[in-house]
Design a protein around this motif. Structure first.
Motif, PDB file in Angstrom:
ATOM      1  N   GLU A 330       0.555  -0.639  -0.168  1.00 44.41           N
ATOM      2  CA  GLU A 330       0.283   0.296  -0.142  1.00 44.41           C
ATOM      3  C   GLU A 330       0.332   1.784   0.182  1.00 44.41           C
ATOM      4  OE1 GLU A 330      -4.481   0.378   2.091  1.00 44.41           O
ATOM      5  OE2 GLU A 330      -3.734  -0.327  -0.170  1.00 44.41           O
ATOM      6  N   LEU A 331       2.237   1.264   0.990  1.00 44.87           N
ATOM      7  CA  LEU A 331       3.382   2.753   1.092  1.00 44.87           C
ATOM      8  C   LEU A 331       3.339   2.823  -0.087  1.00 44.87           C
ATOM      9  CD1 LEU A 331       4.808   1.564   4.497  1.00 44.87           C
ATOM     10  CD2 LEU A 331       3.751   4.064   3.596  1.00 44.87           C
ATOM     11  N   ALA A 332       3.943   1.641  -0.847  1.00 43.95           N
ATOM     12  CA  ALA A 332       4.416   1.812  -2.356  1.00 43.95           C
ATOM     13  C   ALA A 332       3.776   2.287  -3.201  1.00 43.95           C
ATOM     14  CB  ALA A 332       5.118   0.677  -2.636  1.00 43.95           C
ATOM     15  N   LEU A 333       2.107   1.961  -3.448  1.00 46.81           N
ATOM     16  CA  LEU A 333       1.047   2.277  -4.058  1.00 46.81           C
ATOM     17  C   LEU A 333       1.359   3.659  -3.836  1.00 46.81           C
ATOM     18  CD1 LEU A 333      -0.108  -1.372  -4.794  1.00 46.81           C
ATOM     19  CD2 LEU A 333       1.146   0.261  -6.790  1.00 46.81           C
ATOM     20  N   MET A 334       1.030   4.237  -3.228  1.00 44.89           N
ATOM     21  CA  MET A 334       0.457   5.308  -2.560  1.00 44.89           C
ATOM     22  C   MET A 334       0.980   6.473  -3.115  1.00 44.89           C
ATOM     23  SD  MET A 334      -2.404   5.270  -1.805  1.00 44.89           S
ATOM     24  CE  MET A 334      -3.126   4.458  -2.400  1.00 44.89           C
ATOM     25  N   ASP A 335       2.605   5.967  -2.663  1.00 45.26           N
ATOM     26  CA  ASP A 335       4.056   6.982  -2.792  1.00 45.26           C
ATOM     27  C   ASP A 335       3.440   7.308  -4.963  1.00 45.26           C
ATOM     28  OD1 ASP A 335       5.780   8.037  -3.201  1.00 45.26           O
ATOM     29  OD2 ASP A 335       7.624   6.955  -2.433  1.00 45.26           O
ATOM     30  N   LEU A 336       3.469   6.088  -5.293  1.00 43.83           N
ATOM     31  CA  LEU A 336       3.619   6.260  -6.680  1.00 43.83           C
ATOM     32  C   LEU A 336       2.667   7.338  -7.227  1.00 43.83           C
ATOM     33  CD1 LEU A 336       4.343   5.222  -9.868  1.00 43.83           C
ATOM     34  CD2 LEU A 336       2.708   3.564  -9.345  1.00 43.83           C
ATOM     35  N   ALA A 337       1.068   7.267  -6.647  1.00 42.70           N
ATOM     36  CA  ALA A 337       0.005   7.817  -6.779  1.00 42.70           C
ATOM     37  C   ALA A 337       0.589   9.050  -6.270  1.00 42.70           C
ATOM     38  CB  ALA A 337      -1.472   7.555  -5.569  1.00 42.70           C
ATOM     39  N   VAL A 338       0.947   9.530  -5.014  1.00 44.28           N
ATOM     40  CA  VAL A 338       1.657  11.685  -5.023  1.00 44.28           C
ATOM     41  C   VAL A 338       2.416  11.970  -6.439  1.00 44.28           C
ATOM     42  CG1 VAL A 338       3.001  12.079  -3.426  1.00 44.28           C
ATOM     43  CG2 VAL A 338       1.499  10.633  -3.066  1.00 44.28           C
ATOM     44  N   ARG A 339       3.227  10.410  -6.161  1.00 39.55           N
ATOM     45  CA  ARG A 339       4.355  11.686  -7.617  1.00 39.55           C
ATOM     46  C   ARG A 339       3.891  11.461  -8.935  1.00 39.55           C
ATOM     47  NH1 ARG A 339      10.253   8.492  -6.554  1.00 39.55           N
ATOM     48  NH2 ARG A 339      10.126   8.863  -4.691  1.00 39.55           N
ATOM     49  N   ALA A 340       2.338  10.266  -9.190  1.00 39.08           N
ATOM     50  CA  ALA A 340       2.162  10.780 -10.624  1.00 39.08           C
ATOM     51  C   ALA A 340       0.947  11.343 -11.245  1.00 39.08           C
ATOM     52  CB  ALA A 340       1.641   9.462 -11.205  1.00 39.08           C
ATOM     53  N   THR A 341       1.029  12.099  -9.890  1.00 39.84           N
ATOM     54  CA  THR A 341      -0.456  13.321  -9.970  1.00 39.84           C
ATOM     55  C   THR A 341      -0.557  14.242  -9.895  1.00 39.84           C
ATOM     56  OG1 THR A 341      -1.762  11.992  -7.181  1.00 39.84           O
ATOM     57  CG2 THR A 341      -1.889  14.493  -8.266  1.00 39.84           C
ATOM     58  N   PRO A 342      -0.989  14.849 -11.525  1.00 41.09           N
ATOM     59  CA  PRO A 342      -0.126  16.092 -12.042  1.00 41.09           C
ATOM     60  C   PRO A 342      -0.439  16.858 -11.196  1.00 41.09           C
ATOM     61  CG  PRO A 342      -2.192  15.070 -12.883  1.00 41.09           C
ATOM     62  CD  PRO A 342      -1.817  14.035 -12.415  1.00 41.09           C
ATOM     63  N   ALA A 343       0.637  18.297 -11.340  1.00 38.10           N
ATOM     64  CA  ALA A 343       0.530  19.618 -10.061  1.00 38.10           C
ATOM     65  C   ALA A 343      -0.524  20.277 -10.449  1.00 38.10           C
ATOM     66  CB  ALA A 343       1.806  20.376 -10.613  1.00 38.10           C
ATOM     67  N   GLY A 344      -1.486  21.010  -9.809  1.00 34.95           N
ATOM     68  CA  GLY A 344      -2.470  21.624  -9.646  1.00 34.95           C
ATOM     69  C   GLY A 344      -4.541  20.421  -9.907  1.00 34.95           C
ATOM     70  N   SER A 345      -3.873  19.382  -9.999  1.00 32.46           N
ATOM     71  CA  SER A 345      -4.946  19.363 -10.203  1.00 32.46           C
ATOM     72  C   SER A 345      -4.422  17.935  -8.639  1.00 32.46           C
ATOM     73  CB  SER A 345      -5.199  18.205 -11.332  1.00 32.46           C
ATOM     74  OG  SER A 345      -5.549  19.051 -12.377  1.00 32.46           O
ATOM     75  N   GLU A 346      -4.347  18.315  -7.534  1.00 32.39           N
ATOM     76  CA  GLU A 346      -3.916  17.695  -7.154  1.00 32.39           C
ATOM     77  C   GLU A 346      -4.765  16.814  -6.408  1.00 32.39           C
ATOM     78  OE1 GLU A 346      -2.591  20.432  -6.377  1.00 32.39           O
ATOM     79  OE2 GLU A 346      -1.169  20.280  -6.961  1.00 32.39           O
ATOM     80  N   GLY A 347      -6.447  17.443  -5.674  1.00 28.59           N
ATOM     81  CA  GLY A 347      -7.122  16.522  -5.321  1.00 28.59           C
ATOM     82  C   GLY A 347      -7.501  15.339  -6.844  1.00 28.59           C
ATOM     83  N   LEU A 348      -7.924  15.874  -7.361  1.00 29.08           N
ATOM     84  CA  LEU A 348      -8.455  15.023  -8.895  1.00 29.08           C
ATOM     85  C   LEU A 348      -8.100  14.169  -9.490  1.00 29.08           C
ATOM     86  CD1 LEU A 348     -10.748  14.649 -10.691  1.00 29.08           C
ATOM     87  CD2 LEU A 348     -10.144  16.048 -12.043  1.00 29.08           C
ATOM     88  N   GLY A 349      -6.859  14.534  -9.006  1.00 28.99           N
ATOM     89  CA  GLY A 349      -5.845  13.259  -9.561  1.00 28.99           C
ATOM     90  C   GLY A 349      -5.402  12.552  -8.765  1.00 28.99           C
ATOM     91  N   PHE A 350      -5.184  12.327  -7.031  1.00 34.39           N
ATOM     92  CA  PHE A 350      -5.194  12.349  -6.244  1.00 34.39           C
ATOM     93  C   PHE A 350      -6.178  11.282  -5.703  1.00 34.39           C
ATOM     94  CE2 PHE A 350      -4.552  10.765  -1.242  1.00 34.39           C
ATOM     95  CZ  PHE A 350      -3.220   9.912  -2.112  1.00 34.39           C
ATOM     96  N   ALA A 351      -7.068  11.493  -5.949  1.00 36.18           N
ATOM     97  CA  ALA A 351      -8.590  10.916  -6.052  1.00 36.18           C
ATOM     98  C   ALA A 351      -8.861  10.014  -6.574  1.00 36.18           C
ATOM     99  CB  ALA A 351      -9.966  11.860  -5.315  1.00 36.18           C
ATOM    100  N   LEU A 352      -8.536  10.303  -7.804  1.00 35.82           N
ATOM    101  CA  LEU A 352      -8.614   8.936  -9.034  1.00 35.82           C
ATOM    102  C   LEU A 352      -8.482   8.208  -8.943  1.00 35.82           C
ATOM    103  CD1 LEU A 352     -10.320   8.729 -11.576  1.00 35.82           C
ATOM    104  CD2 LEU A 352      -8.102   9.761 -13.303  1.00 35.82           C
TER     105      LEU A 352
END
Length: 432
Positions: A330-352
């Protein structure tokens, strides 16, 4: 001489306080956490329903969690009281707390409990989405994705340490105690938000608001790295689940009480905390690609331990090992999700990306229960199918771009060479 710039440290410290309080509130007060054992016990032993109905309750109760991207668009593009984070957190926490109070007076039947749980989770998702967006933008601005993700998972696992025994106890008393405790937990987020989350007031016209929403959607649609990460997460979690089926085995076959089941949660929580602490150190020594391969492999191997789940003694060992393996994955996948989220769309990208995880995790648990109840599939078959499906995703990590997974935590700050304040300002302009 100019005073040393302490902005990164101060930003991380304030972010950590808000994130810890937010994760505590949005984790403990979910129907799937502190209230899960009491609700499972109520549905099984008071309403006398089978595994499929029990798993279906939690799947439909979490409906809002699968629609989390919608809340991401709203919170990123539509400021509330001139705020993208603070206003939503205060209002969401207040309404979630009131919804838990309403649960106390809800008739004890399946339909009424489910209806209130669905509404309750809408407000929980609002809070969770905002916390996720705040964590992502802070992590990207300070190159601290691994550390903040570790903090997030540490708090979640720390919750399990006392949630297990407490949830087991609450399952043995009146449900009003569970609802009251959950209401108080989520209400704690209100004063913490007021004190530690500071934002500049945003004043925009209705035309700009809808323009922001369109910008968010275009930004997400073109984020190929984010979609690749979301696909990897979907494949990892998209396997026949057996969580609810294991709850029935624990009570029916191994004759465990709710207190014993809660104690297993305690063991898993302690092991999960250890894994989170280890990840917080390793993320600064190993790049994310290596961490993903090692962590996802550990989660797959730990899952196979459930093939030997036949006694109370074995259950303690197996749940402890799974606490380590699953937490690392879970930690590694969430770390990936944080890094892959585009700047300016943090809420939407991470939520997706998180909604992909939620839908797969709870949907497959229901699917696994249906396979057992209606088609007579054995628990062992589900465990093998689950483990093999997750194992297939490990080599796919090699396809992820090096720009995202090829560096260690905190390396981006040295590369960028820009102070945190400047990065934050640039992101604000990109959003609005």
């Amino acid at each position: 001489m100019a005073a040393p710039d302490t902005t990164p440290t101060k930003t991380l410290r304030h972010a950590a306080i808000v994130i810890v309080a937010g994760i505590l509130a949005t984790t403990l007060a979910q129907t799937e956490v502190l209230a899960r054992l009491p609700l499972q016990n109520l549905i099984k032993n008071d309403l006398h329903l089978d595994r499929a109905a029990n798993a279906a309750f939690f799947f439909w109760a979490g409906l809002a969690w699968y629609l989390k991207p919608f809340f991401g668009v709203v919170t990123d593009a539509f400021p509330l009281f001139g705020s993208r984070r603070k206003g939503y957190l205060i209002v969401g926490a207040a309404l979630a707390s009131l919804s838990w109070v309403a649960m106390i007076f809800t008739p004890r039947d399946y339909a009424h409990l489910l209806a209130v749980a669905i509404v309750l989770n809408v407000f929980m998702v609002i809070c969770s989405t905002v916390i996720g967006g705040y964590m992502v933008e802070t992590a990207q601005a300070t190159a601290g994705s691994g550390r903040l993700t570790a903090i997030r998972q540490f708090v979640q696992q720390a919750c399990s340490i006392f949630v297990g025994p407490l949830s087991g106890f609450l399952a043995s008393v009146a449900f009003a105690w569970t609802a009251g405790a959950s209401a108080m937990v989520v209400a704690v987020l209100i004063p913490v938000t007021i004190l530690f989350l500071h934002e500049r007031t945003l004043r925009i016209s209705p035309t700009e608001v809808f323009g922001n929403a369109r910008t968010q959607l275009r930004n997400i649609a073109s984020a190929r790295t984010m979609w690749g990460a979301a696909g990897l997460m979907a494949l990892f979690y998209l396997a026949p689940g057996f969580g609810t089926a294991m709850f029935y085995r624990q009570q029916n076959d191994l004759h465990m009480t709710t207190q014993m089941q809660g104690f297993l949660g305690l063991i898993a929580g302690i092991c999960g905390v250890s894994a989170a602490l280890a990840y917080g150190l390793l993320c600064r020594k190993l790049n994310l690609r290596t961490l993903l391969i090692v962590s996802m492999s550990a989660g797959t191997v730990a899952n196979l331990g459930y093939l030997f789940y036949s006694s109370w003694e074995r259950a303690q060992v197996i749940d402890g090992l799974n606490g380590v393996g699953f937490t690392l994955a879970e930690l590694a996948l969430m770390d990936l999700a944080v890094r892959a989220t585009p700047a300016g769309s943090e809420g939407l990208g991470f939520a997706l990306m998180v909604s992909v995880r939620n839908f797969a995790l709870f949907g497959t648990d229901w699917f696994g229960s249906v396979l057992i109840e209606k088609y007579g599939v054995s628990m062992e078959t589900l465990i093998w199918a689950n483990s093999l499906t997750t194992a297939i995703t490990v080599p796919l990590v090699l396809l992820l771009p090096a720009a995202v997974v090829g560096r260690r935590d905190a390396e981006a700050a040295a590369v960028a060479g820009a102070p945190v304040a400047a990065v934050g300002e640039a992101k604000e302009r990109a959003r609005f």
